[in-house]
Scaffold this active site. Structure first.
Site, mmCIF file in Angstrom:
data_model
loop_
_atom_site.group_PDB
_atom_site.id
_atom_site.type_symbol
_atom_site.label_atom_id
_atom_site.label_comp_id
_atom_site.label_asym_id
_atom_site.label_seq_id
_atom_site.Cartn_x
_atom_site.Cartn_y
_atom_site.Cartn_z
ATOM 1 C CD GLU A 107 4.721 1.925 -9.148
ATOM 2 O OE1 GLU A 107 3.687 1.691 -8.512
ATOM 3 O OE2 GLU A 107 5.540 1.036 -9.429
ATOM 4 N N GLY B 261 0.787 -1.230 0.000
ATOM 5 C CA GLY B 261 0.000 0.000 0.000
ATOM 6 C C GLY B 261 0.817 1.277 0.000
ATOM 7 C CB SER B 262 4.276 2.235 -0.949
ATOM 8 O OG SER B 262 4.399 1.809 -2.278
ATOM 9 N NE ARG C 133 -9.049 -12.025 -7.368
ATOM 10 C CZ ARG C 133 -8.946 -13.317 -7.659
ATOM 11 N NH1 ARG C 133 -7.809 -13.951 -7.482
ATOM 12 N NH2 ARG C 133 -9.979 -13.982 -8.139
ATOM 13 C CB ILE C 134 -7.902 -10.856 -13.733
ATOM 14 C CG1 ILE C 134 -6.428 -11.157 -13.992
ATOM 15 C CG2 ILE C 134 -8.652 -10.611 -15.043
ATOM 16 C CD1 ILE C 134 -6.199 -12.429 -14.776
ATOM 17 C CG HIS D 126 1.868 -2.230 -15.482
ATOM 18 N ND1 HIS D 126 1.612 -3.466 -14.926
ATOM 19 C CD2 HIS D 126 2.841 -2.430 -16.401
ATOM 20 C CE1 HIS D 126 2.398 -4.365 -15.493
ATOM 21 N NE2 HIS D 126 3.152 -3.767 -16.390
ATOM 22 N NE ARG E 268 -10.395 -14.509 -12.792
ATOM 23 C CZ ARG E 268 -9.299 -14.358 -12.052
ATOM 24 N NH1 ARG E 268 -9.212 -13.370 -11.198
ATOM 25 N NH2 ARG E 268 -8.285 -15.197 -12.155
HETATM 26 C C1 GRF Z 1 3.370 -1.245 -7.541
HETATM 27 O O1 GRF Z 1 4.636 -1.451 -8.119
HETATM 28 C C2 GRF Z 1 2.312 -1.153 -8.601
HETATM 29 O O2 GRF Z 1 2.755 -0.565 -9.786
HETATM 30 C C3 GRF Z 1 1.979 -2.605 -8.847
HETATM 31 O O3 GRF Z 1 2.022 -3.191 -7.580
HETATM 32 C C4 GRF Z 1 2.909 -2.459 -6.734
HETATM 33 C C5 GRF Z 1 2.132 -2.063 -5.520
HETATM 34 O O4 GRF Z 1 2.931 -1.486 -4.535
HETATM 35 N N1 GRF Z 1 0.720 -2.727 -9.528
HETATM 36 P P1 GRF Z 1 2.248 -0.846 -3.248
HETATM 37 O O5 GRF Z 1 1.332 -1.916 -2.631
HETATM 38 O O6 GRF Z 1 1.478 0.355 -3.661
HETATM 39 O O7 GRF Z 1 3.390 -0.514 -2.332
#
Ligand code: GRF
Length: 218
Positions: free
Chosen positions: A177, A15-16, A94-95, A112, A68
């Protein structure tokens, strides 16, 4: 000031990214309220982060649903109960199905850890390293029915070095990100994003807010 939009965040892990969104909301950089956080993993530290900030946090075990679609329909119920306008997938593993997609048309974003359309799917950073890229990065995009294939909102690039491991490259990408996800959400909150085919158009600030001239002939 414009009215705040209501966000729901889907998570599975650390959850960063959620934290960067929480921090941006609290700093007034995103004009939004996080109405709920939903995790499919009981142990996700993201749930703890939400609780620390008094954000309603829910765990839904995907294994307890028969399909799903059924899982997604419970996610949609929770999001709608919280009047969510924008759904943000922040490390959600999850898809998703058309049940979730159709409930939030062009209101579902994902992050992503690669410069899409390169390296969609899992282990994107490892894929990039194995391919020998010199530039890696991350992408925030609207979600469509494919895997990491929706229209691109923002991308950020970082160098990839010969000495990189999956961990060092991932950490460098993650720093970016945490910058672009809040930015994309704020653009959405300002009503500045529109989609034309594959392209996301970002309306310049001068056209969207404030002192628009009224056309007397209109
Ligand atoms: C991130 O690298 C995001 O791009 C990918 O999963 C990771 C999640 O990291 N989809 P966090 O849980 O937000 O720390």
């Amino acid at each position: 000031m414009a009215e705040k939009i209501t966000i729901g965040v889907l998570v599975s892990g650390n959850g960063s990214n959620l934290q960067s969104i929480i921090d941006s909301v609290e700093a007034g950089k995103i004009n939004a309220e996080i109405a709920c956080v939903i995790s499919n993993n009981a142990k996700a530290f993201a749930l703890e982060r939400a609780k620390r900030h008094q954000i309603p946090a829910f765990y839904l075990d995907h294994r307890s649903f028969s399909s799903r679609e059924e899982f997604d329909s419970h996610v949609v119920d929770l999001l709608q109960e919280h009047h969510v306008q924008l759904v943000v997938m922040a490390g959600f593993d999850r898809i998703i199905t058309s049940v979730l997609l159709n409930a939030f048309p062009l209101s579902l974003m994902n992050i992503h850890p690669a410069l899409l359309p390169s390296f969609p799917g899992t282990n994107a950073q490892r894929q990039a390293l194995e391919h020998g890229v010199k530039i890696a990065g991350c992408t925030v995009h609207f979600v469509d029915e494919g895997t990491d294939s929706g229209p691109i909102i923002i991308q950020a690039a970082v160098p990839a070095f010969d000495s990189d491991t999956e961990e060092t490259l991932s950490a460098r990408i993650l720093t970016e990100e945490h910058k672009i996800f809040p930015k994309a959400i704020q653009l959405f909150a300002e009503g500045r994003l529109s989609v034309q085919g594959r392209k996301v158009l970002i309306r310049p600030l001068s056209e969207s807010g404030g002192n628009l001239l009224e056309n007397p002939a209109a």
